[in-house]
Design an enzyme around this catalytic site. Structure first.
Site, PDB file in Angstrom:
ATOM      1  N   SER A   1      65.558  13.461 -41.765  1.00  0.00           N
ATOM      2  CA  SER A   1      66.031  14.304 -42.753  1.00  0.00           C
ATOM      3  C   SER A   1      66.354  15.884 -43.178  1.00  0.00           C
ATOM      4  CB  SER A   1      64.999  14.013 -43.898  1.00  0.00           C
ATOM      5  OG  SER A   1      65.119  12.708 -44.167  1.00  0.00           O
TER       6      SER A   1
ATOM      7  N   SER B   1      65.192  13.727 -48.077  1.00  0.00           N
ATOM      8  CA  SER B   1      65.708  14.268 -48.646  1.00  0.00           C
ATOM      9  C   SER B   1      65.781  14.588 -49.753  1.00  0.00           C
ATOM     10  CB  SER B   1      67.332  14.954 -47.775  1.00  0.00           C
ATOM     11  OG  SER B   1      66.754  15.459 -46.436  1.00  0.00           O
ATOM     12  N   ALA B   2      66.493  13.186 -49.844  1.00  0.00           N
ATOM     13  CA  ALA B   2      66.662  12.437 -51.557  1.00  0.00           C
ATOM     14  C   ALA B   2      65.218  13.019 -52.611  1.00  0.00           C
ATOM     15  CB  ALA B   2      66.987  10.578 -51.705  1.00  0.00           C
TER      16      ALA B   2
ATOM     17  N   HIS C   1      71.410   5.412 -48.982  1.00  0.00           N
ATOM     18  CA  HIS C   1      72.309   4.830 -48.443  1.00  0.00           C
ATOM     19  C   HIS C   1      73.274   3.711 -49.490  1.00  0.00           C
ATOM     20  CE1 HIS C   1      70.065   5.972 -45.135  1.00  0.00           C
ATOM     21  NE2 HIS C   1      69.109   5.130 -44.941  1.00  0.00           N
TER      22      HIS C   1
END
Length: 275
Positions: free
Chosen positions: A57, A109-110, A147
């Site tokens: 990430s 990163s989300a 995803h």
């Protein structure tokens, strides 16, 4: 020389590395070995410098920049789309601070994008492929999905509360949301790093120009998506920005990490070099 390439068992990553795995391109004497694991586990392994090449990430990069450099290809960018917070019933995004949210890992990163959107959240870490089920069962109020969940959540009867990729795009005047990248271990030395970078770039370009066969290969990693959905998902995260970040992609990473640093969400602002 054996080079371990660690990445997620996803259709987009499988598509990227298809040409290497199936010996469709010249690998210049290197033997590439696939290591498959979920992104949060890969982030944690990168902290230890475990693999020569790894998907991570972008959020995790400041923590591993002493050991790894970013490869200029292999990025996953959400270009006006990205990770989403979903729930069973719609509610105002301003209410997120009053909800319990399932997240796929604190180095993703989300998760960082969600913190930039709403700093005060009550969260619980759940494996990414179990989050939709947790939301449906009512164990949490909302879930942060990554995803293929971004394409399948509606099939599960859920609604989108906020699309963080869209939010970032509007907030930054059109920049993509930097989600994942490939890193390479610095102790390999600059010449080997450059050679491996070129091989990985060629693998991505091969798949993009031989799309049909590469998608067919990637389907076994599509976790229940049909070919049409898998093809769409691959197109979202393997594209021109994946071949090379370009100025837009590089600017997006700088801004993403700069904002995170200024808000105290990451410990340092790393010097970012692209190999």
């Amino acid at each position: 020389m054996i080079i371990r390439v660690a990445h997620s068992p996803d259709s987009d990553d499988a598509f990227m590395f298809y040409a290497i795995n199936q010996k469709k391109i010249d690998t210049k004497g290197y033997e590439f070995v696939d290591i498959l694991s979920d992104i949060e586990t890969l982030n944690r392994e990168a902290l230890k410098g475990t693999y020569e090449v790894s998907a991570i990430s972008i959020h995790a990069f400041p923590y591993v920049a002493d050991k790894y450099a970013l490869l200029s290809s292999g990025a996953s960018m959400g270009d006006n789309y990205g990770p989403m917070v979903v729930a069973k019933q719609p509610f105002d995004p301003k209410e997120l601070k009053n909800k319990k949210i399932a997240v796929p890992g604190t180095l993703t990163s989300a998760f960082l994008a969600l913190k930039l959107f709403e700093p005060n959240i009550d969260y619980v870490v759940i494996p990414f492929d179990k989050i939709i089920e947790e939301v449906k069962s009512g164990n949490v109020d909302a879930g942060l999905i990554i995803h293929e969940g971004q394409l399948t959540y509606q099939d599960e009867g859920l609604v989108c509360i906020v699309d963080l990729g869209k939010w970032w795009h509007e907030k930054t005047g059109g920049l993509p949301l930097p989600l994942g990248g490939n890193v390479i271990r610095k102790d390999l030395g600059i010449e080997i790093m450059k050679e491996i970078s070129e091989i990985l770039r060629e693998s991505i370009k091969y798949s993009l120009t031989h799309r049909e066969e590469a998608v067919e290969y990637a389907l076994k990693f599509a976790r229940g998506m049909d070919k049409s959905k898998a093809d769409k998902f691959i197109g979202m995260y393997v594209n021109d920005l994946t071949v090379d970040y370009g100025e837009r992609g590089k600017k997006a990473i700088q801004l993403f990490l700069k904002e995170a640093y200024e808000k105290g969400f990451i410990p340092n602002m790393p010097e970012i070099t692209f190999i």
